[in-house]
Design an enzyme around this catalytic site. Sequence first.
Site, PDB file in Angstrom:
ATOM      1  N   HIS A  17     -19.917  29.341  -3.171  1.00 22.33           N
ATOM      2  CA  HIS A  17     -18.721  29.160  -2.106  1.00 22.33           C
ATOM      3  C   HIS A  17     -19.231  29.144  -0.336  1.00 22.33           C
ATOM      4  O   HIS A  17     -18.987  28.287   0.141  1.00 22.33           O
ATOM      5  CB  HIS A  17     -17.487  29.804  -2.067  1.00 22.33           C
ATOM      6  CG  HIS A  17     -16.858  30.055  -3.273  1.00 22.33           C
ATOM      7  ND1 HIS A  17     -16.497  31.065  -4.428  1.00 22.33           N
ATOM      8  CD2 HIS A  17     -16.058  28.751  -4.253  1.00 22.33           C
ATOM      9  CE1 HIS A  17     -15.802  30.638  -5.385  1.00 22.33           C
ATOM     10  NE2 HIS A  17     -15.484  29.330  -5.273  1.00 22.33           N
ATOM     11  N   LYS A  41      -2.768  30.499 -12.782  1.00 18.86           N
ATOM     12  CA  LYS A  41      -3.996  31.371 -13.097  1.00 18.86           C
ATOM     13  C   LYS A  41      -3.610  32.945 -12.747  1.00 18.86           C
ATOM     14  O   LYS A  41      -2.796  33.313 -11.932  1.00 18.86           O
ATOM     15  CB  LYS A  41      -5.189  30.877 -12.087  1.00 18.86           C
ATOM     16  CG  LYS A  41      -5.595  29.710 -12.224  1.00 18.86           C
ATOM     17  CD  LYS A  41      -6.911  29.526 -11.454  1.00 18.86           C
ATOM     18  CE  LYS A  41      -7.623  28.176 -11.515  1.00 18.86           C
ATOM     19  NZ  LYS A  41      -8.662  28.049 -10.607  1.00 18.86           N
ATOM     20  N   ARG A  90     -19.858  20.426  -8.426  1.00 19.14           N
ATOM     21  CA  ARG A  90     -21.106  21.046  -9.087  1.00 19.14           C
ATOM     22  C   ARG A  90     -21.863  20.114 -10.201  1.00 19.14           C
ATOM     23  O   ARG A  90     -22.847  20.104 -10.118  1.00 19.14           O
ATOM     24  CB  ARG A  90     -20.700  22.477  -9.852  1.00 19.14           C
ATOM     25  CG  ARG A  90     -20.572  23.793  -9.030  1.00 19.14           C
ATOM     26  CD  ARG A  90     -19.779  24.806  -9.464  1.00 19.14           C
ATOM     27  NE  ARG A  90     -18.416  24.401  -9.809  1.00 19.14           N
ATOM     28  CZ  ARG A  90     -17.508  25.379  -9.964  1.00 19.14           C
ATOM     29  NH1 ARG A  90     -17.796  26.461 -10.307  1.00 19.14           N
ATOM     30  NH2 ARG A  90     -16.304  24.951  -9.984  1.00 19.14           N
ATOM     31  N   SER A 128     -16.966  31.476 -10.271  1.00 17.81           N
ATOM     32  CA  SER A 128     -16.320  32.809 -10.221  1.00 17.81           C
ATOM     33  C   SER A 128     -16.171  33.641 -11.390  1.00 17.81           C
ATOM     34  O   SER A 128     -16.134  34.703 -11.727  1.00 17.81           O
ATOM     35  CB  SER A 128     -14.858  32.713  -9.237  1.00 17.81           C
ATOM     36  OG  SER A 128     -15.219  32.259  -8.134  1.00 17.81           O
TER      37      SER A 128
HETATM   38  P1  ADP Z   1     -14.228  28.106  -9.373  1.00 19.44           P
HETATM   39  O1  ADP Z   1     -14.223  26.587  -9.832  1.00 19.44           O
HETATM   40  O2  ADP Z   1     -15.327  28.798  -9.597  1.00 19.44           O
HETATM   41  O3  ADP Z   1     -12.929  29.152  -9.980  1.00 19.44           O
HETATM   42  P2  ADP Z   1     -12.678  27.816  -6.808  1.00 19.44           P
HETATM   43  O4  ADP Z   1     -11.196  27.336  -7.456  1.00 19.44           O
HETATM   44  O5  ADP Z   1     -12.521  29.185  -5.995  1.00 19.44           O
HETATM   45  O6  ADP Z   1     -13.755  28.206  -8.039  1.00 19.44           O
HETATM   46  O7  ADP Z   1     -13.366  26.726  -6.000  1.00 19.44           O
HETATM   47  C1  ADP Z   1     -13.176  26.334  -4.711  1.00 19.44           C
HETATM   48  C2  ADP Z   1     -14.006  25.299  -4.596  1.00 19.44           C
HETATM   49  O8  ADP Z   1     -15.279  25.470  -4.372  1.00 19.44           O
HETATM   50  C3  ADP Z   1     -13.864  23.821  -5.467  1.00 19.44           C
HETATM   51  O9  ADP Z   1     -14.037  22.804  -4.767  1.00 19.44           O
HETATM   52  C4  ADP Z   1     -15.258  24.192  -6.179  1.00 19.44           C
HETATM   53  O10 ADP Z   1     -15.565  23.096  -6.865  1.00 19.44           O
HETATM   54  C5  ADP Z   1     -16.172  24.791  -5.167  1.00 19.44           C
HETATM   55  N1  ADP Z   1     -17.219  25.509  -5.880  1.00 19.44           N
HETATM   56  C6  ADP Z   1     -16.958  26.635  -6.604  1.00 19.44           C
HETATM   57  N2  ADP Z   1     -18.249  27.161  -6.987  1.00 19.44           N
HETATM   58  C7  ADP Z   1     -19.308  26.210  -6.539  1.00 19.44           C
HETATM   59  C8  ADP Z   1     -20.637  26.001  -6.445  1.00 19.44           C
HETATM   60  N3  ADP Z   1     -21.385  26.979  -7.187  1.00 19.44           N
HETATM   61  N4  ADP Z   1     -21.170  25.168  -5.541  1.00 19.44           N
HETATM   62  C9  ADP Z   1     -20.548  24.190  -5.046  1.00 19.44           C
HETATM   63  N5  ADP Z   1     -19.136  24.247  -4.966  1.00 19.44           N
HETATM   64  C10 ADP Z   1     -18.397  25.197  -5.573  1.00 19.44           C
END
Ligand code: ADP
Length: 161
Positions: A17, A41, A90, A128
Amino acid sequence: MKIAIYPGSFDPVTLGHLDIIERASALFDKLIVVVMHNVAKSPMFTVEERMEFLRRTTSRLSNVEIDAFGGLLAGYAAQRGACTIVKGLRAMSDFEYEFQMALTNRKLNPNVDTIFLMTSAEYMYLSSSMVKDIALHGGKVADFVPPEIEEEIFHRMRKDG
Ligand code: ADP
């Protein structure tokens, strides 16, 4: 002023992130990182905790603001005068869902576009939920989360678990 929003659960914020936040903050005048509370969630950390982790890890980026929101993202973008939603990608598996979301948000608010930043290769497998799994089982998360919050995540998870 070009304002972008970067929405997510951030439960908790990871180095993946943070990498997206740093890169997006260089592209816009202002980047609002918004912790979305999603009823579907059940998060590990409270909205306040997630915001605090984000604040601590982005404090050196002067054009980054941390906020929280619980409704429709398209409405939030309009309310904040944002022209762009930033998402991280990703793997191909992220694509289909994100594509659908981007088209829906554009339908709801034609003034807002979604842009995708490709993950940096070293964070490709980082999520996460992986961080939570490792911490729950007593593993070290130093390689996955910003150093400012590593200890706290570890301790909070051990306390709860
Ligand atoms: P997760 O999918 O890990 O639960 P979030 O909902 O918090 O994460 O993700 C928020 C944004 O950050 C989304 O657009 C997700 O694709 C992106 N994201 C999460 N992890 C990564 C990563 N390792 N590299 C690039 N983007 C990421």
